[in-house]
Motif scaffolding. Structure first.
Motif, short mmCIF file in Angstrom:
data_model
loop_
_atom_site.label_atom_id
_atom_site.label_comp_id
_atom_site.label_asym_id
_atom_site.label_seq_id
_atom_site.Cartn_x
_atom_site.Cartn_y
_atom_site.Cartn_z
N ARG A 270 0.81 -1.23 0.00
CA ARG A 270 0.00 0.00 0.00
C ARG A 270 0.84 1.28 0.00
N ASP A 271 2.07 1.22 0.54
CA ASP A 271 2.91 2.41 0.58
C ASP A 271 3.73 2.62 -0.69
N PRO A 273 4.31 3.47 -4.66
CA PRO A 273 3.60 4.34 -5.61
C PRO A 273 2.77 3.53 -6.59
N ASP A 274 1.76 4.17 -7.16
CA ASP A 274 0.93 3.51 -8.17
C ASP A 274 1.66 3.39 -9.51
N TRP A 294 1.27 8.79 -7.90
CA TRP A 294 0.03 8.13 -7.48
C TRP A 294 -1.10 8.56 -8.42
N HIS A 296 -4.77 9.58 -9.42
CA HIS A 296 -5.98 10.21 -8.87
C HIS A 296 -7.11 9.96 -9.87
N TYR A 302 -1.98 12.18 -12.46
CA TYR A 302 -1.02 11.64 -11.50
C TYR A 302 -0.61 12.73 -10.53
N HIS A 305 2.32 12.72 -4.34
CA HIS A 305 2.29 12.07 -3.03
C HIS A 305 0.91 11.43 -2.84
N PRO A 306 0.81 10.38 -2.05
CA PRO A 306 -0.49 9.69 -1.93
C PRO A 306 -1.61 10.55 -1.38
N LYS A 307 -1.29 11.59 -0.63
CA LYS A 307 -2.32 12.45 -0.05
C LYS A 307 -2.38 13.81 -0.73
#
Length: 318
Positions: A270-271, A273-274, A294, A296, A302, A305-307
């Motif tokens: 999960r940590d 990157p996509d 990541w 979206h 893209y 950062h994940p958040k």
């Protein structure tokens, strides 16, 4: 939305000769003056254009006259990625042409509008205030992009000569500073015709150098037996000369193992990157960084950062 579309029936015959770009013989004094002008300027890292994500700015830049190769496997998201880069250029008031030979212009534009908005337009429907906001955002996009963003109205195979002539036409007649050509396989018919691929990419590099236009060429990588393995520049489909000739090589890898684990409810990856954007060659700076990104979904873009929120193009544009 009346963004200017370059029709496919334009007579490109005047641009069919490789020398039409105007190779010039110049006095050595011209070059010496340019060299003297460069003394005292900031180092190369501050020149050229950065990518849209803040964390990429210090270690990767592309420059006028360069050909940058964007390669990845089918369905990786290369077109989404180059769409974001094109939006960034529009926000910098740099004229851009997108020749997406694998996608209808309407579809290309719809995805870019969604990236511009930062959310799915369908989510605005049925709510009067939201629909008004959507119309306002699209008007903002139209006002920013009209006159700067153009789309070549052609889908399907074209000849290498047609592609090169179109590129010269864009630089000469339209003042285009950036051309996205998607993809190599639509310009050279034979996937194993290595000489034709080499000749085309070599000629494309000449167009870039002659005109100063930055060219973004999309290509495919070979299908790897293990989707969890990241590709390298030797995995680009076709002739090895392709990566030798271009100025920059960027590989895009989609983290399918993470997607598969997520579907099964796992969390070990999960940590991660996509997707990972890997620089395998950079002629100007020499560095070969890689960047985790990541996806979206609502904005089809893209983020770094994940958040992170998707890029707010309305706020970024000057």
């Amino acid at each position: 939305m009346s963004l200017y579309v370059i029709p496919d029936e334009i007579d490109f015959s005047a641009y069919m000769q490789e020398t039409a770009g105007g190779r010039k013989v110049r006095d050595v004094g011209d070059y010496l003056r340019e060299m003297l002008d460069e003394i005292g300027k900031p180092q190369a890292a501050a020149t050229g254009w950065a990518l849209p994500w803040d964390k990429t700015r210090e270690t990767f830049r592309y420059h006028p006259g360069e050909v940058t190769l964007w390669a990845g496997s089918n369905g990786t998201g290369k077109s989404l990625l180059t769409g974001q880069i094109a939006l960034d250029m529009v926000c910098r008031r740099e004229p851009v042409v997108i020749a997406s030979l694998e996608m209808l212009p309407r579809r290309t534009l719809n995805r870019m509008v969604q990236q511009w908005i930062g959310s799915d337009p369908a989510s605005y429907h049925g709510i009067p205030k939201a629909e008004n906001l959507l119309r306002e955002l699209i008007r903002d996009f139209k006002g920013q992009a009209e006159g700067l963003l153009k789309i070549y109205d052609q889908v399907g195979q074209i000849s290498a000569d047609e592609a090169l002539a179109m590129a010269r036409y864009c630089a000469d007649k339209l003042g285009t500073k950036h051309l996205v050509l998607d993809s190599l396989m639509k310009c050279v018919r034979g996937t194993d015709d290595y000489n034709a691929q080499k000749d085309f990419v070599n000629a494309l590099c000449s167009v870039g150098k002659d005109t100063g236009m930055s060219i973004h060429l999309v290509a495919h990588t070979k299908k790897l037996a293990d989707e969890g393995k990241r590709p390298n520049k030797y995995d680009v489909s076709g002739s090895s000369a392709i990566t030798d000739l271009v100025d920059n090589v960027m590989l895009f890898w989609r983290n399918k193992p993470k997607e598969a684990e997520r579907r099964q409810g796992g969390e070990k990856l999960r940590d991660e990157p996509d997707a990972v954007l890997m620089c395998c060659k950079q002629r100007e700076l020499g560095e070969e960084p890689e960047f985790g990104l990541w996806y979206h979904k609502d904005s089809q873009s893209y983020i770094e950062h994940p958040k992170s929120d998707p890029i707010r193009w309305v706020e970024r544009c000057v």
